[in-house]
Write an enzyme that holds these catalytic residues in place. Structure first.
Site, PDB file in Angstrom:
ATOM      1  N   ASN A  34       0.883  -1.158   0.066  1.00 26.19           N
ATOM      2  CA  ASN A  34       0.208   0.163   0.030  1.00 26.19           C
ATOM      3  C   ASN A  34       0.943   1.332  -0.148  1.00 26.19           C
ATOM      4  OD1 ASN A  34      -2.325  -1.451   0.110  1.00 26.19           O
ATOM      5  ND2 ASN A  34      -2.115  -1.881   2.170  1.00 26.19           N
ATOM      6  N   ARG A  35       1.916   1.179  -0.388  1.00 21.87           N
ATOM      7  CA  ARG A  35       2.805   2.186  -0.753  1.00 21.87           C
ATOM      8  C   ARG A  35       3.392   2.886   0.709  1.00 21.87           C
ATOM      9  NH1 ARG A  35       3.216   0.015  -5.246  1.00 21.87           N
ATOM     10  NH2 ARG A  35       4.173   1.326  -6.864  1.00 21.87           N
ATOM     11  N   LEU A  36       3.053   2.192   1.737  1.00 16.30           N
ATOM     12  CA  LEU A  36       3.821   2.491   3.064  1.00 16.30           C
ATOM     13  C   LEU A  36       5.024   2.080   3.089  1.00 16.30           C
ATOM     14  CD1 LEU A  36       0.606   2.137   5.171  1.00 16.30           C
ATOM     15  CD2 LEU A  36       1.501   4.323   4.363  1.00 16.30           C
TER      16      LEU A  36
END
Length: 216
Positions: free
Chosen positions: A193-195
């Site tokens: 999730n792009r974290l």
């Protein structure tokens, strides 16, 4: 003009994360761990790194070169001193490096200061190069215009006749190594999730480093 939906191209990173507790005390020791992982995993040319320099006017330029050595003093590569990167580093030693290990979902981003390595170190590396690469260093006035491919190949042919295989090729006086002494080293691990995990070492003083986590 745009045959594919570029905006829709994305990869979901599912690799394990990177925690502060896992980091080595020194950034070059952590780099050594990740570099070994890249080699073991079969990353194509794991020593390929993107080098960004800027001239005295501030205009940046970028290219990919091959890392040829590293230790706690920094990262070493070789080039023609008269090339664009060579002249820019001599005028402005601030440099950025990027190791893009995409198959592992990892990047290492370095900022640092460039300095020329000693001539003995340059000579030792030059003599380890294949004969053809030694001739190529003489044949190319790197980054300068050339009238044709034929002209470049003729220079190489002339040099091959002058220094046949088995005969020592002198080290070009206009060619040598640069060492990038790191000021910051960021280890980027792709996460879901792009974290992403981004942990950056920053030189705190002459004897130590501090680590901070950056938001993705």
């Amino acid at each position: 003009m745009q045959p594919q939906d570029v905006a829709a191209m994305r990869r979901q990173y599912l690799a394990a994360g990177l925690d502060e507790s896992e980091l080595a005390g020194e950034p070059m020791d952590q780099f050594d761990r990740w570099f070994a992982d890249a080699v073991k995993s079969g990353v194509d040319e794991p020593n390929a790194m993107v080098v960004t320099t800027a001239g005295a006017d501030g205009q940046p330029s970028v290219r990919t070169v091959l890392l040829k050595g590293y230790d706690r003093r920094g990262f070493v590569f070789y080039t023609n001193y008269g090339s664009r990167k060579g002249t820019e580093m001599d005028a402005n030693p601030r440099v950025a490096l990027l190791f893009p290990w995409h198959p592992l979902g990892r990047q290492v981003i370095v900022t640092g200061l460039a300095e020329r390595v000693g001539r003995d170190e340059t000579a030792a590396y030059f003599r380890s190069r294949p004969h053809g690469s030694q001739l190529g260093a003489w044949a190319s006035e790197q980054s300068r215009p050339v009238a044709s491919r034929a002209e470049l190949e003729q220079r190489y042919t002339d040099l091959a006749a002058r220094y046949p295989e088995g005969e020592g090729v002198p080290v070009p006086p206009f060619w040598g190594g640069y060492r990038i002494a790191p000021l910051t080293v960021e280890f980027w691990q792709g996460r879901e999730n792009r974290l992403h995990d981004r942990l950056r070492y920053e030189a705190a003083d002459a004897t130590g480093w501090r680590v901070e986590r950056l938001q993705p």
